[in-house]
Every structure is written in C-alpha cells, then in structure tokens.
Design a protein around this motif. Structure first.
Motif, PDB file in Angstrom:
ATOM      1  N   ASP A   1      16.818  -9.054   9.245  1.00 32.93           N
ATOM      2  CA  ASP A   1      17.541 -10.127   8.553  1.00 32.93           C
ATOM      3  C   ASP A   1      18.302 -10.855   9.185  1.00 32.93           C
ATOM      4  OD1 ASP A   1      17.130  -8.523   5.297  1.00 32.93           O
ATOM      5  OD2 ASP A   1      15.427  -9.370   6.640  1.00 32.93           O
TER       6      ASP A   1
ATOM      7  N   ILE B   1       9.643  -5.910  12.916  1.00 37.61           N
ATOM      8  CA  ILE B   1       9.048  -5.415  11.647  1.00 37.61           C
ATOM      9  C   ILE B   1       8.148  -6.358  10.910  1.00 37.61           C
ATOM     10  CG2 ILE B   1      10.213  -5.095   9.407  1.00 37.61           C
ATOM     11  CD1 ILE B   1      11.375  -3.206  11.548  1.00 37.61           C
TER      12      ILE B   1
ATOM     13  N   THR C   1       9.846   1.862   5.208  1.00 38.45           N
ATOM     14  CA  THR C   1       9.820   0.900   4.175  1.00 38.45           C
ATOM     15  C   THR C   1      10.855   0.941   3.118  1.00 38.45           C
ATOM     16  OG1 THR C   1       8.497   0.257   2.269  1.00 38.45           O
ATOM     17  CG2 THR C   1       7.895   2.339   2.981  1.00 38.45           C
ATOM     18  N   VAL C   2      11.488  -0.109   3.130  1.00 37.25           N
ATOM     19  CA  VAL C   2      12.559  -0.212   2.174  1.00 37.25           C
ATOM     20  C   VAL C   2      12.269  -0.063   0.702  1.00 37.25           C
ATOM     21  CG1 VAL C   2      14.500  -1.641   1.181  1.00 37.25           C
ATOM     22  CG2 VAL C   2      14.342  -1.395   3.767  1.00 37.25           C
ATOM     23  N   GLY C   3      11.257  -1.033   0.341  1.00 38.61           N
ATOM     24  CA  GLY C   3      10.654  -0.979  -0.965  1.00 38.61           C
ATOM     25  C   GLY C   3       9.855   0.258  -1.329  1.00 38.61           C
TER      26      GLY C   3
ATOM     27  N   ARG D   1      16.285 -16.482   5.692  1.00 39.14           N
ATOM     28  CA  ARG D   1      16.957 -16.277   6.839  1.00 39.14           C
ATOM     29  C   ARG D   1      16.821 -17.331   7.949  1.00 39.14           C
ATOM     30  NH1 ARG D   1      20.140 -12.931   3.833  1.00 39.14           N
ATOM     31  NH2 ARG D   1      19.324 -11.391   3.040  1.00 39.14           N
TER      32      ARG D   1
ATOM     33  N   ASP E   1       1.068  -1.189   0.114  1.00 40.70           N
ATOM     34  CA  ASP E   1      -0.074  -0.044   0.294  1.00 40.70           C
ATOM     35  C   ASP E   1       0.988   1.201   0.032  1.00 40.70           C
ATOM     36  OD1 ASP E   1       0.737  -1.285   2.814  1.00 40.70           O
ATOM     37  OD2 ASP E   1      -0.447   0.676   3.399  1.00 40.70           O
ATOM     38  N   LEU E   2       1.770   1.053   0.789  1.00 43.58           N
ATOM     39  CA  LEU E   2       3.093   2.399   0.764  1.00 43.58           C
ATOM     40  C   LEU E   2       3.463   2.670  -0.624  1.00 43.58           C
ATOM     41  CD1 LEU E   2       4.194   2.087   4.257  1.00 43.58           C
ATOM     42  CD2 LEU E   2       2.328   3.474   3.543  1.00 43.58           C
TER      43      LEU E   2
HETATM   44  C1  EPZ Z   1      13.128  -5.346   2.242  1.00 42.96           C
HETATM   45  O1  EPZ Z   1      11.902  -5.941   2.085  1.00 42.96           O
HETATM   46  C2  EPZ Z   1      14.067  -6.439   2.334  1.00 42.96           C
HETATM   47  N1  EPZ Z   1      14.064  -7.158   0.935  1.00 42.96           N
HETATM   48  C3  EPZ Z   1      13.919  -7.502   3.426  1.00 42.96           C
HETATM   49  O2  EPZ Z   1      14.678  -8.502   3.350  1.00 42.96           O
HETATM   50  C4  EPZ Z   1      13.982  -6.847   4.758  1.00 42.96           C
HETATM   51  O3  EPZ Z   1      13.760  -7.779   5.551  1.00 42.96           O
HETATM   52  C5  EPZ Z   1      13.263  -5.569   4.709  1.00 42.96           C
HETATM   53  O4  EPZ Z   1      13.399  -4.734   3.711  1.00 42.96           O
HETATM   54  C6  EPZ Z   1      13.262  -4.835   5.904  1.00 42.96           C
HETATM   55  O5  EPZ Z   1      14.511  -4.219   6.078  1.00 42.96           O
HETATM   56  C7  EPZ Z   1      14.789  -6.431  -0.147  1.00 42.96           C
HETATM   57  O6  EPZ Z   1      15.513  -5.873  -0.037  1.00 42.96           O
HETATM   58  C8  EPZ Z   1      14.727  -7.349  -1.422  1.00 42.96           C
HETATM   59  P1  EPZ Z   1       9.561  -3.114   3.957  1.00 42.96           P
HETATM   60  P2  EPZ Z   1      10.512  -4.780   2.027  1.00 42.96           P
HETATM   61  O7  EPZ Z   1       8.878  -2.353   2.766  1.00 42.96           O
HETATM   62  O8  EPZ Z   1      10.967  -3.575   1.332  1.00 42.96           O
HETATM   63  C9  EPZ Z   1       5.407  -3.026   5.917  1.00 42.96           C
HETATM   64  C10 EPZ Z   1      15.677 -10.731   2.868  1.00 42.96           C
HETATM   65  O9  EPZ Z   1      15.581 -11.795   3.910  1.00 42.96           O
HETATM   66  N2  EPZ Z   1       4.966  -2.314   4.789  1.00 42.96           N
HETATM   67  O10 EPZ Z   1      10.831  -2.313   4.743  1.00 42.96           O
HETATM   68  O11 EPZ Z   1       9.545  -5.706   1.515  1.00 42.96           O
HETATM   69  C11 EPZ Z   1       6.021  -4.322   5.843  1.00 42.96           C
HETATM   70  O12 EPZ Z   1       4.789  -5.380   6.020  1.00 42.96           O
HETATM   71  C12 EPZ Z   1      14.333  -9.748   2.980  1.00 42.96           C
HETATM   72  O13 EPZ Z   1      16.494 -10.307   2.282  1.00 42.96           O
HETATM   73  C13 EPZ Z   1       3.845  -2.024   4.744  1.00 42.96           C
HETATM   74  O14 EPZ Z   1       2.928  -1.996   5.593  1.00 42.96           O
HETATM   75  O15 EPZ Z   1      10.344  -4.297   3.442  1.00 42.96           O
HETATM   76  C14 EPZ Z   1       6.591  -4.622   6.927  1.00 42.96           C
HETATM   77  O16 EPZ Z   1       6.006  -4.816   7.992  1.00 42.96           O
HETATM   78  C15 EPZ Z   1      13.051 -10.297   3.898  1.00 42.96           C
HETATM   79  N3  EPZ Z   1       3.134  -1.307   3.563  1.00 42.96           N
HETATM   80  C16 EPZ Z   1       7.491  -3.119   7.108  1.00 42.96           C
HETATM   81  O17 EPZ Z   1       6.697  -2.342   6.346  1.00 42.96           O
HETATM   82  C17 EPZ Z   1       4.028  -1.400   2.355  1.00 42.96           C
HETATM   83  O18 EPZ Z   1       3.523  -0.896   1.312  1.00 42.96           O
HETATM   84  C18 EPZ Z   1       9.062  -3.026   6.316  1.00 42.96           C
HETATM   85  O19 EPZ Z   1       8.844  -3.461   5.173  1.00 42.96           O
HETATM   86  C19 EPZ Z   1       5.430  -1.830   2.545  1.00 42.96           C
HETATM   87  C20 EPZ Z   1       5.853  -2.470   3.675  1.00 42.96           C
END
Ligand code: EPZ
Length: 429
Positions: free
Chosen positions: A316, A338, A173-175, A382, A134-135
């Motif tokens: 991670d 997280i 959020t990283v993504g 992991r 969503d973000l």
């Molecule tokens: C990245 O995932 C990494 N993946 C993950 O590594 C890592 O655990 C994560 O960042 C946190 O550091 C890659 O870089 C490919 P987030 P990402 O968006 O971007 C919530 C590994 O093992 N959220 O930072 O998907 C989400 O549910 C992987 O290499 C929303 O609610 O993680 C989570 O609770 C696993 N809405 C929190 O934010 C959104 O639109 C952090 O997620 C996006 C995220």
C-alpha cells in the motif's frame, strides 16, 4: 466530480495529525456484528469507505451512532462510533453495496458465526487485481460451514454453529486472517491458524475481540490460537494509527524537502518503510509525539525494494515510493509481489515527466532532475496519492482528477498538506 489542483515546488514544514487506520476501522466495525451489546470505536477516520460500511451494517440492522464533539477536540480528532447489533435482521449483503467497498465482504464471518447463515455478494475484482476470496471460503469450510456459490453470491450455512479447526494459509492474506479471527471467536472449540497475516490491523482486531470477551493469542505473529466462546460482549476500543497514511506523508516530505512532525504516528507500525526512507536520504526521528521526517538539501537516493507482507515493505506504499523515486539521483527498482496489476500510477506519473519502465512485476525508475505539472487521473486509492506526491514536487500546476479515490482512504488530505505550506486546493463539482 471533485478535482485537486496542486502547484508544486514548495517544501513541507509543520505537523500533520495522523488519523486512525482505515484498514483497522473497517474490520473493527464489522466485528460489531459479533455481539448484541454496544461496541464503541474511538479514533475512527472520516472516510468514504467508513461511511459506505456504515450503510452496509445498517442494512443488517446495526445501529451506528456518532459520538458528539468533546472538550479539547480539534477538527482532526477521530470520530467515535457507537455500534449496536442488538438484532441482526438481514443476513444478506447485496451486490450493490458490497461491490462499492470490497472489505464489506468480510461481514460473512460474523453473520455466519452469530446467525448460522449468510448470503454475501462476491466482491468482484478491482483496479489492482482479481482479488479472489477462495481462502476466506476455505476458512469457513474448515470451521464446519457449508459454502456454495450461486449467481454471484456466497451462500453459507452452519446450522449447528461453527466448530474450531486447523487453518493453514498457503499464502498470507489479511482478509483471510480477519475472517478466521471473527468466525473462530464464536466457534465451539479451539482454532489454530498457521501462516497468518501479521499486519498491525490484525493485532488491533484481535485486541478488540479480546476486550469483547474473546480468547485470541498470538495475533501479530504467523501462529494464532482462538478459543471459541459462546457469546461476546460490548467493548470500547481506539483504532490504531494509520501506518499507510504515515508512510504516505513521510514520502511527501522526502519528496518536497522540509521538516514535518507526523503526530500520533508509531514507528513500529511501518519500520520497513522508514528504513527505506532513510536509505533514500530522509532523516527519521521518532519522538514521544510521533515521527519527525526531514529532508533538507541533499538529494533523493535510489533504492531497491520488493513489497511483502508485514513486516516487509507494504504494497500500500508502493505507488508512493515510486513517486519519490522519480526524482532520485539514479536508477531504482520496485517489485510488486502482492497484487498483479498495481502499476496503474506509472502512466500517470509519466505524464509528469517520470521515466519508468515495466518488466513483469518490476518497475525500473530512472530519476529525472525535475517533473512538470500536468492533468492526471487517479485510478485507485494509493495510486491517486502517488500523483499528489509527484505533483507536490512538479514545476507548475497539476490537476488530479477523480479524487473520490483519494477520499476513500485519506482524511482531509488537502487540509493536512496545505497546513504545512503546500499549494493545494480542492475544486468541487
Ligand atoms: C488488505 O486487502 C487491505 N485492505 C489492502 O489494502 C492491502 O493491500 C492488502 O490487505 C495486503 O496488505 C484492507 O485491509 C481493507 P490479502 P486484502 O487478502 O485482505 C491473494 C488499500 O489500499 N488472495 O492480504 O483483500 C490476493 O489476491 C487496500 O487500503 C487470494 O489469492 O488482501 C493478494 O494477491 C488495497 N485468495 C494476496 O492474497 C484469497 O482468498 C494478499 O491479499 C485472498 C487473497
């Protein structure tokens, strides 16, 4: 299906070359879609996720060539990828590809920025959580795109191009931050981001986009500004060292005892994890070749840790730390803040004799004097390596099943560990 057999009880001594970061290589490869020029990425790890993303990029019309071996390279030298998205022939990322590698969803940003449209399958959840996007969609809308969801696909359009805007993330959020960097780089006008992720992989992507002609400032801090440009060019960029691989092997040495140099590792990428390892009784010595990790004799000490966005303790590395704490002298607590379901390794570690109880997002680990080998099953990337760490110190033989999870994120793990004295081998088929 491959399995890995480990006979525990042997210390680790020697050196381990650290590969380029999976979580930097993936967004960097996706950034190739931002330009019709060639993007050359060095130090790319040889991982299943990288290979899967190559297939996804090919589907959009990206040529991906692999550079040949160079003078003086070793088997562990990262590969060089030459990516060229001269023409994007398809702006759809189908479910059968995206569902295999979630981060491929991030192609939505460069496809939209460059082509004015994108149709990308929702990635769906995974073992560690629902993983909403969503973000990421909020980012696209803030930059002027129309976004709708239909039949499991995100369909987004920006016929007149993206426009700079103000993005405030309610949570880190990283993504979402990667999405904002890539979309805003080709938007018209200025974009500001508040509460951006500060992970090193964000700064690595921003550095690469700036080499391509982008104008990003503040990456690596919570406040980032992006001046959009009309076109981005080619560049050459080396992938930053993998801080999660570094932390994983450091915990393995702390677990087995020994003395290992983690080559090319950079302490500033994982200082919080190194601090926890020192509290647990390891000796950490940064050198000009990387990071030396030792634990000789003295026992493992219990710690209290909560995972957090960078620069906090990384989620991670949570499973790997838990494996280490199974042998600590006393009670530890690890809180996962997280992801909502990132304790899948607990039951498998318990099969090795670990004593762990869960209460919501907190695990309590009572250290035991020894673990005993057993058949265990990897459930996610992991978690699977936490079982390897447990097995390295367990008495007798452990068979880790479903190691394809490992191959997604750890390059030649059994070679790197056996070179340091571990009794570990892969059984194929
Ligand atoms: C990245 O995932 C990494 N993946 C993950 O590594 C890592 O655990 C994560 O960042 C946190 O550091 C890659 O870089 C490919 P987030 P990402 O968006 O971007 C919530 C590994 O093992 N959220 O930072 O998907 C989400 O549910 C992987 O290499 C929303 O609610 O993680 C989570 O609770 C696993 N809405 C929190 O934010 C959104 O639109 C952090 O997620 C996006 C995220």
């Amino acid at each position: 299906m491959d399995r890995i057999r480990i006979t525990g009880g042997r210390p680790l001594n020697g050196s381990i070359p650290i590969s380029g970061a999976k979580n930097a290589a993936l967004p960097l490869m996706i950034a190739s879609l931002l330009t019709d020029q060639m993007l050359i990425l060095e130090n790319v790890p040889r991982l299943a996720d990288v290979a899967q993303l190559q297939r996804i990029l090919n589907n959009h019309g990206v040529d991906v060539m692999i550079g040949g071996k160079k003078e003086g390279e070793t088997d562990f030298t990262g590969q060089t990828l030459l990516l060229s998205a001269a023409r994007i022939v398809d702006t759809t990322a189908p479910y059968e590809l995206v569902s295999k590698m979630r981060a491929s969803f991030w192609v939505v940003a460069p496809l939209l920025a460059r082509m004015g449209e994108a149709k990308v399958s929702l990635p769906g959840g995974c073992a560690i959580g629902t993983r909403p996007v969503d973000l990421l969609l909020m980012v696209l809308e803030r930059l002027g795109a129309e976004v709708e969801i239909d039949a499991g696909y995100v369909i987004t359009r920006a016929k007149n191009g993206l426009k700079g805007g103000e993005i405030v993330f309610p949570k880190v959020t990283v993504g979402g931050t990667h999405t904002a960097l890539m979309a805003a780089s080709l938007a018209s006008g200025t974009t500001t981001i508040e509460n951006a992720a500060c992970e090193p992989e964000i700064a690595d992507l921003a550095a690469c986009i700036n080499k391509m002609g982008g104008r990003i400032t503040g990456a690596g801090t919570p406040n980032i500004t992006i001046e959009g440009v009309s076109k981005l060019g080619g560049a050459r960029h080396a992938v930053v060292a993998d801080r999660i691989e570094t932390g994983t092997y450091a915990m393995a040495v702390a677990m087995t005892g020994g003395d290992v140099l983690l080559q090319n590792a950079a302490p500033e990428l994982l200082q919080s994890a190194l601090d926890v390892l020192v509290q647990a009784g390891a000796v950490i010595t940064p050198t000009n070749q990387g990071i030396r990790v030792q634990r000789n004799g003295a026992g493992i000490l219990p710690v209290e840790v909560s995972t957090a966005p960078f620069p906090g303790f990384p989620t991670d590395l949570q499973a790997q730390l838990m494996a280490l704490m199974t042998r600590a002298k006393g009670r530890s607590h690890i809180t996962e803040t997280i992801f909502e379901n990132r304790f899948m390794h607990v039951q498998e570690l318990a099969r090795l004799g670990a004593r762990i109880t869960l209460d919501g997002d907190t695990a309590t680990i009572d250290g035991v004097p020894k673990l005993k080998g057993a058949p265990v099953m990897a459930t996610d990337l992991r978690a699977s390596v936490s079982l390897v760490i447990g097995a390295l110190a367990a008495e007798g033989e452990t068979m880790v099943n479903r190691v394809y999870h490992l191959d997604r994120g750890f390059e030649r793990l059994e070679d790197k560990l056996s070179a340091c004295g571990a009794s570990i081998e892969r059984l194929t088929g």
